[in-house]
Enzyme design. Sequence first.
Site, short mmCIF file in Angstrom:
data_model
loop_
_atom_site.label_atom_id
_atom_site.label_comp_id
_atom_site.label_asym_id
_atom_site.label_seq_id
_atom_site.Cartn_x
_atom_site.Cartn_y
_atom_site.Cartn_z
CG HIS A 544 59.16 51.29 74.49
ND1 HIS A 544 58.78 50.17 75.17
CD2 HIS A 544 60.40 51.56 74.92
CE1 HIS A 544 59.75 49.79 75.98
NE2 HIS A 544 60.74 50.64 75.84
CD GLU A 545 61.10 51.22 67.77
OE1 GLU A 545 61.68 50.12 67.89
OE2 GLU A 545 60.13 51.39 67.03
CG HIS A 548 65.35 49.40 67.23
ND1 HIS A 548 65.69 48.46 66.28
CD2 HIS A 548 64.14 49.87 66.88
CE1 HIS A 548 64.72 48.38 65.38
NE2 HIS A 548 63.77 49.23 65.73
CD GLU A 574 61.63 48.11 63.03
OE1 GLU A 574 61.18 47.79 64.15
OE2 GLU A 574 61.82 49.29 62.69
N GLY A 674 55.83 58.08 52.46
CA GLY A 674 56.29 56.81 51.94
C GLY A 674 57.67 56.34 52.32
CE1 TYR A 675 59.45 52.97 56.50
CE2 TYR A 675 57.39 54.09 56.02
CZ TYR A 675 58.31 53.60 56.93
OH TYR A 675 58.07 53.75 58.27
#
Length: 757
Positions: A544-545, A548, A574, A674-675
């Site tokens: 659930h966003e 945004h 965020e 990863g980021y």
Amino acid sequence: MRGTRAAVQNVLRVLLLLNALMASRFSLSRSVHPILKRPTRFLTHSPHFAPTPPLKSRPCPLWSASFSFCLASSSSSSFSPTSLPVFSPSHSPRRYASFSPPPSPPSAMAAAVAAAGDVENPLLKNFEFPPFDSVEADHVRPGVRALLKQLEDDLDELERTVEPTWSKLVEPLEKIVDKLSVVWGMVNHLKAVKDTAELRAAIEEVQPEKVKFQLRLGQSKPIYNAFKAIQESPEWQHLSDARKRIVEGQIKEAVLGGVALDDEKREEFNKVEQELERLSQKFGENVLDATKKFERLVTDKKEIEGLPPTALGLAAQTAVSKGHPGATSEDGPWIITLDGPSFMSVMQHCRNRGLREEVYRAYITRASSGDLDNTPIIDQILKLRLEKARLLNYNNYAEVSMATKMATVEKAQELLEKLRSASWDAAVKDLEELKYFAKSQGAAEADDLRHWDISFWAERLREAKYDINEEELRPYFSLPKVMNGLFNLAKKLFDINIEAADGQAPVWNSDVRFYCIKDSSGSPTAYFYFDPYSRPSEKRGVFHEFGHALQHMLTKVDEGLVAGIRGIEWDAVELPSQFMENWCYHRETLMGIAKHYETGENLPEEVFLKLVAARTYRAGTLSLRQLKFATTDLELHLNYVPGGSASIYDVDQRVSKRTQIIPPLPEDRFLCGGYAAGYYSYKWAEVLSADAFSAFEDAGLDDNKAVEETGHKFRETILALGGGKAPLEVFVEFRGREPSPEALLRHNGLLAATASA
């Protein structure tokens, strides 16, 4: 003015989000997909929007995230996927521009499509809402190539005629950006939520061509020089904050995109970018394929003793889909997978310690062997990122990443260490409490709890400590009730109404819901999709966003390149989503959501109090887990030397010594997800969101008038200003001061903690 209104009366919708999400890390596989924005200035002169049958293409459609242009007339509807009148949310009709060329000669798109023989390609047809139900893999190659041909011509024209003015630079540039975002965003979205081998192959084939065009666009010296000229002109001081942000952002992006490099270095830079794009695509596919690959067939129910009925039902349902048509939740057979709901149910509830270990080891070694091994891909990505950084005259890739962030490397490290120090002692106590409890229950493993034991015993302790059973709570949180509660909260805070609009737009799956947002006058302002269910064979995690979505749909910035979430620094974006999560512990909000799906009975008061008390359960442990990911990510992009004596997993193990009470297994390869020196952003944004929520606490959460007033201020700053101002300025405008981590630590019960590590 009236002529313009008359021309746009029947076109009330403009899609918003895709190119913003493409420019950020957010995948459209999330559950909430905001899409539409409508300017309120025109609504009082337009017919009231009424429900319509499923929408078909109209003469002037556009799916765009920019919404910053108005067409003076819809009469010139030459064949183009971007010929819809698009409204500026500035509430001022001062700018008009056509997205399509005059009817004669034919548009470049029309010519390209005709040459390709793809007149029926849904990617290239006029539409109001994306034709998610009709786009197939075989549409991707010809559709994207026809679009790129048109965009090449558009870019040639822009470079030939560019001047350092808004109408001769920004507006045509934005059209080009949006046209690509529309089509590429659509196919990428379908890949995220309805993945197939054919769609992947088509995207992989045209992706280098798309990247090549983006590189050319980003490295256009005529465009770069025009932006520089605007910045150096006498008119610079008179530009709005939003326009200054656009100019500064475009210049920075161009420099980071290699525009200032000499020809030889730029060619090298472009090769790096192409390869990074390919590797990133392959990386994600490997994770998805590795997750799908693991299947554990169970025929003896004793093996999965402890799994709740919902988990048994899911496992049986999976078995049916995998060739066991007679599978039932009661009698099986059952299939356990590494998809989130299945994995977590085993970790938390399965009494079979051997099965827990088997599933855990499979999970942490996903995409780390054979054809799906991401280890060399990660190392090559890190090598190329470092190479890219050095080409741009940075010392490391972390510095490149921070160039477009709210934080600096030093500030990010400072925050991570502050939170680590506050979390360590609490995490040590968490483990000791868990060992003591396991021993009291006669667990043989109590003195040597392993990774596959932690979630199981933590769940048993939570049940004992707070007398809360997750399965017993489920009936009180049915999806319709949760959605109604969420929508009621949005109405209270932001004075908007959200109504079902199913059937008004094509969807990619029958489970997907479609909603309309209306302002206080009842006029539609935006729409969004909601995709709540997990489909592991087709999509990545869905969650659930809504925060945004609200920030994008309630924007008031009239410049498309910085409206909504576009142009917001990664580590600040965020804030709204995490802010919304805080309301889950607000009595009125939670009790409005928590009603039994059969009886309508409210959640018992004593259970509510236990839920609130359980909010800080194992907060230290959970905090350290995120801090480990963030610190490892930063370290890999700051100090790691690809090809050196230390491996990426050596770095992971070293960081874990200061961020994990139980060290990871030597074979742990969870790093294969990863980021890019950006994971810290989650904690950075948590600080912002908790501090923003504390403004409501200061006003009084039970004072409806104060909550509504504070909600209005939040909407008019955090949600409305988007990327039109620097995020720190926006936060200070809302909060009256710079952010502090105090509220986050207080909410997590960690405020008084001190470090011993």
